[in-house]
Write a protein that holds these residues in place. Structure first.
Motif, PDB file in Angstrom:
ATOM      1  N   VAL A  62       0.840  -1.209   0.000  1.00 41.44           N
ATOM      2  CA  VAL A  62       0.000   0.000   0.000  1.00 41.44           C
ATOM      3  C   VAL A  62       0.870   1.252   0.000  1.00 41.44           C
ATOM      4  O   VAL A  62       0.588   2.216  -0.722  1.00 41.44           O
ATOM      5  CB  VAL A  62      -0.971  -0.013   1.200  1.00 41.44           C
ATOM      6  CG1 VAL A  62      -1.708   1.305   1.331  1.00 41.44           C
ATOM      7  CG2 VAL A  62      -1.956  -1.174   1.068  1.00 41.44           C
ATOM      8  N   ALA A  63       1.943   1.237   0.785  1.00 38.16           N
ATOM      9  CA  ALA A  63       2.858   2.388   0.824  1.00 38.16           C
ATOM     10  C   ALA A  63       3.527   2.606  -0.531  1.00 38.16           C
ATOM     11  O   ALA A  63       3.738   3.753  -0.950  1.00 38.16           O
ATOM     12  CB  ALA A  63       3.905   2.183   1.908  1.00 38.16           C
ATOM     13  N   ALA A  64       3.844   1.515  -1.220  1.00 38.01           N
ATOM     14  CA  ALA A  64       4.451   1.641  -2.540  1.00 38.01           C
ATOM     15  C   ALA A  64       3.475   2.291  -3.515  1.00 38.01           C
ATOM     16  O   ALA A  64       3.860   3.172  -4.302  1.00 38.01           O
ATOM     17  CB  ALA A  64       4.878   0.270  -3.055  1.00 38.01           C
ATOM     18  N   PHE A  65       2.229   1.868  -3.467  1.00 36.25           N
ATOM     19  CA  PHE A  65       1.207   2.482  -4.312  1.00 36.25           C
ATOM     20  C   PHE A  65       1.114   3.976  -4.022  1.00 36.25           C
ATOM     21  O   PHE A  65       1.161   4.804  -4.942  1.00 36.25           O
ATOM     22  CB  PHE A  65      -0.149   1.805  -4.082  1.00 36.25           C
ATOM     23  CG  PHE A  65      -1.303   2.568  -4.651  1.00 36.25           C
ATOM     24  CD1 PHE A  65      -1.484   2.663  -6.015  1.00 36.25           C
ATOM     25  CD2 PHE A  65      -2.212   3.204  -3.818  1.00 36.25           C
ATOM     26  CE1 PHE A  65      -2.544   3.385  -6.552  1.00 36.25           C
ATOM     27  CE2 PHE A  65      -3.274   3.920  -4.336  1.00 36.25           C
ATOM     28  CZ  PHE A  65      -3.444   4.011  -5.706  1.00 36.25           C
ATOM     29  N   ALA A  66       1.015   4.323  -2.752  1.00 40.60           N
ATOM     30  CA  ALA A  66       0.907   5.737  -2.379  1.00 40.60           C
ATOM     31  C   ALA A  66       2.177   6.504  -2.736  1.00 40.60           C
ATOM     32  O   ALA A  66       2.121   7.631  -3.230  1.00 40.60           O
ATOM     33  CB  ALA A  66       0.611   5.865  -0.890  1.00 40.60           C
ATOM     34  N   GLY A  67       3.314   5.891  -2.495  1.00 44.62           N
ATOM     35  CA  GLY A  67       4.588   6.556  -2.756  1.00 44.62           C
ATOM     36  C   GLY A  67       4.892   6.740  -4.226  1.00 44.62           C
ATOM     37  O   GLY A  67       5.689   7.605  -4.598  1.00 44.62           O
ATOM     38  N   HIS A  69       2.994   7.968  -6.397  1.00 49.86           N
ATOM     39  CA  HIS A  69       2.411   9.221  -6.883  1.00 49.86           C
ATOM     40  C   HIS A  69       3.369  10.407  -6.758  1.00 49.86           C
ATOM     41  O   HIS A  69       3.624  11.082  -7.754  1.00 49.86           O
ATOM     42  CB  HIS A  69       1.081   9.491  -6.176  1.00 49.86           C
ATOM     43  CG  HIS A  69       0.028   8.499  -6.553  1.00 49.86           C
ATOM     44  ND1 HIS A  69      -0.061   7.262  -5.962  1.00 49.86           N
ATOM     45  CD2 HIS A  69      -0.953   8.548  -7.481  1.00 49.86           C
ATOM     46  CE1 HIS A  69      -1.075   6.601  -6.513  1.00 49.86           C
ATOM     47  NE2 HIS A  69      -1.623   7.352  -7.441  1.00 49.86           N
ATOM     48  N   PRO A  70       3.929  10.677  -5.574  1.00 46.36           N
ATOM     49  CA  PRO A  70       4.893  11.788  -5.522  1.00 46.36           C
ATOM     50  C   PRO A  70       6.179  11.483  -6.295  1.00 46.36           C
ATOM     51  O   PRO A  70       6.785  12.387  -6.874  1.00 46.36           O
ATOM     52  CB  PRO A  70       5.172  11.974  -4.026  1.00 46.36           C
ATOM     53  CG  PRO A  70       4.666  10.764  -3.354  1.00 46.36           C
ATOM     54  CD  PRO A  70       3.638  10.160  -4.249  1.00 46.36           C
ATOM     55  N   LEU A  71       6.583  10.217  -6.327  1.00 46.48           N
ATOM     56  CA  LEU A  71       7.771   9.857  -7.092  1.00 46.48           C
ATOM     57  C   LEU A  71       7.557  10.116  -8.581  1.00 46.48           C
ATOM     58  O   LEU A  71       8.478  10.554  -9.286  1.00 46.48           O
ATOM     59  CB  LEU A  71       8.131   8.385  -6.837  1.00 46.48           C
ATOM     60  CG  LEU A  71       9.380   7.860  -7.528  1.00 46.48           C
ATOM     61  CD1 LEU A  71      10.621   8.655  -7.091  1.00 46.48           C
ATOM     62  CD2 LEU A  71       9.560   6.381  -7.218  1.00 46.48           C
ATOM     63  N   ALA A  72       6.345   9.884  -9.056  1.00 46.03           N
ATOM     64  CA  ALA A  72       6.035  10.105 -10.471  1.00 46.03           C
ATOM     65  C   ALA A  72       6.226  11.557 -10.876  1.00 46.03           C
ATOM     66  O   ALA A  72       6.587  11.840 -12.025  1.00 46.03           O
ATOM     67  CB  ALA A  72       4.604   9.663 -10.777  1.00 46.03           C
ATOM     68  N   LYS A  73       6.030  12.464  -9.954  1.00 41.78           N
ATOM     69  CA  LYS A  73       6.224  13.887 -10.260  1.00 41.78           C
ATOM     70  C   LYS A  73       7.693  14.214 -10.500  1.00 41.78           C
ATOM     71  O   LYS A  73       8.012  15.181 -11.166  1.00 41.78           O
ATOM     72  CB  LYS A  73       5.654  14.748  -9.141  1.00 41.78           C
ATOM     73  CG  LYS A  73       4.143  14.670  -9.075  1.00 41.78           C
ATOM     74  CD  LYS A  73       3.580  15.512  -7.971  1.00 41.78           C
ATOM     75  CE  LYS A  73       2.067  15.333  -7.973  1.00 41.78           C
ATOM     76  NZ  LYS A  73       1.401  16.086  -6.957  1.00 41.78           N
ATOM     77  N   LYS A  74       8.574  13.378  -9.969  1.00 41.58           N
ATOM     78  CA  LYS A  74      10.007  13.625 -10.110  1.00 41.58           C
ATOM     79  C   LYS A  74      10.621  12.849 -11.277  1.00 41.58           C
ATOM     80  O   LYS A  74      11.504  13.367 -11.951  1.00 41.58           O
ATOM     81  CB  LYS A  74      10.731  13.258  -8.827  1.00 41.58           C
ATOM     82  CG  LYS A  74      10.323  14.107  -7.645  1.00 41.58           C
ATOM     83  CD  LYS A  74      11.069  13.676  -6.404  1.00 41.58           C
ATOM     84  CE  LYS A  74      10.504  14.298  -5.180  1.00 41.58           C
ATOM     85  NZ  LYS A  74      10.946  15.556  -4.792  1.00 41.58           N
ATOM     86  N   VAL A  75      10.169  11.608 -11.492  1.00 44.12           N
ATOM     87  CA  VAL A  75      10.823  10.760 -12.492  1.00 44.12           C
ATOM     88  C   VAL A  75       9.902  10.317 -13.625  1.00 44.12           C
ATOM     89  O   VAL A  75      10.362   9.673 -14.568  1.00 44.12           O
ATOM     90  CB  VAL A  75      11.471   9.513 -11.838  1.00 44.12           C
ATOM     91  CG1 VAL A  75      12.526   9.914 -10.832  1.00 44.12           C
ATOM     92  CG2 VAL A  75      10.436   8.607 -11.207  1.00 44.12           C
ATOM     93  N   PRO A  79       8.404   5.085 -14.790  1.00 45.17           N
ATOM     94  CA  PRO A  79       9.585   4.804 -13.969  1.00 45.17           C
ATOM     95  C   PRO A  79       9.255   4.692 -12.478  1.00 45.17           C
ATOM     96  O   PRO A  79       9.821   3.854 -11.771  1.00 45.17           O
ATOM     97  CB  PRO A  79      10.516   5.990 -14.244  1.00 45.17           C
ATOM     98  CG  PRO A  79      10.117   6.464 -15.601  1.00 45.17           C
ATOM     99  CD  PRO A  79       8.623   6.251 -15.664  1.00 45.17           C
ATOM    100  N   ALA A  80       8.330   5.513 -12.011  1.00 49.05           N
ATOM    101  CA  ALA A  80       7.932   5.447 -10.603  1.00 49.05           C
ATOM    102  C   ALA A  80       7.252   4.124 -10.291  1.00 49.05           C
ATOM    103  O   ALA A  80       7.550   3.470  -9.276  1.00 49.05           O
ATOM    104  CB  ALA A  80       7.000   6.612 -10.256  1.00 49.05           C
ATOM    105  N   VAL A  81       6.359   3.694 -11.160  1.00 50.79           N
ATOM    106  CA  VAL A  81       5.647   2.434 -10.945  1.00 50.79           C
ATOM    107  C   VAL A  81       6.633   1.263 -10.956  1.00 50.79           C
ATOM    108  O   VAL A  81       6.572   0.380 -10.098  1.00 50.79           O
ATOM    109  CB  VAL A  81       4.524   2.252 -11.992  1.00 50.79           C
ATOM    110  CG1 VAL A  81       3.945   0.852 -11.935  1.00 50.79           C
ATOM    111  CG2 VAL A  81       3.433   3.293 -11.776  1.00 50.79           C
TER     112      VAL A  81
END
Length: 102
Positions: A62-67, A69-75, A79-81
């Motif tokens: 669940v944390a990976a799913f939530a995390g 989203h903000p990672l996608a804004k950077k990379v 790549p975030a998924v």
């Protein structure tokens, strides 16, 4: 029939959930794919490593799913998924391997 490792199920759930949501343009459908794979992985984690490990790995899922989203804004989204899916797969592999005594 050979069983698909929980690590692969979890990673596929994160990747597939995003893919379904993106390609159908229906986020709830992606959520169904994500939840279904998470439930299958959690059951396997419980069988292979016990309840505490399953709870911890489910929380990581669940944390990976939530995390992602903000990672996608950077990379970027894909790549975030792939990054979070790889992290969950690695955690799953490590925990179930230790539990199995390998």
């Amino acid at each position: 029939m050979a069983r698909i490792p929980a690590a692969a199920v979890a990673a596929s759930g994160l990747i597939g959930g995003y893919g379904v949501a993106r390609w159908t343009k229906k986020r709830p459908l992606g959520g169904v794919a994500l939840a279904a794979a998470g439930a299958v992985a959690a059951r396997q984690w419980q069988q292979e490593a016990g309840g505490k490990a399953a709870a911890g790995l489910s929380a990581a899922y669940v944390a990976a799913f939530a995390g992602s989203h903000p990672l996608a804004k950077k990379v970027g989204a894909w790549p975030a998924v792939f990054t979070v899916a790889g992290g969950v797969a690695l955690a799953s592999w490590a925990v179930t391997r230790v539990a199995a005594g390998r």
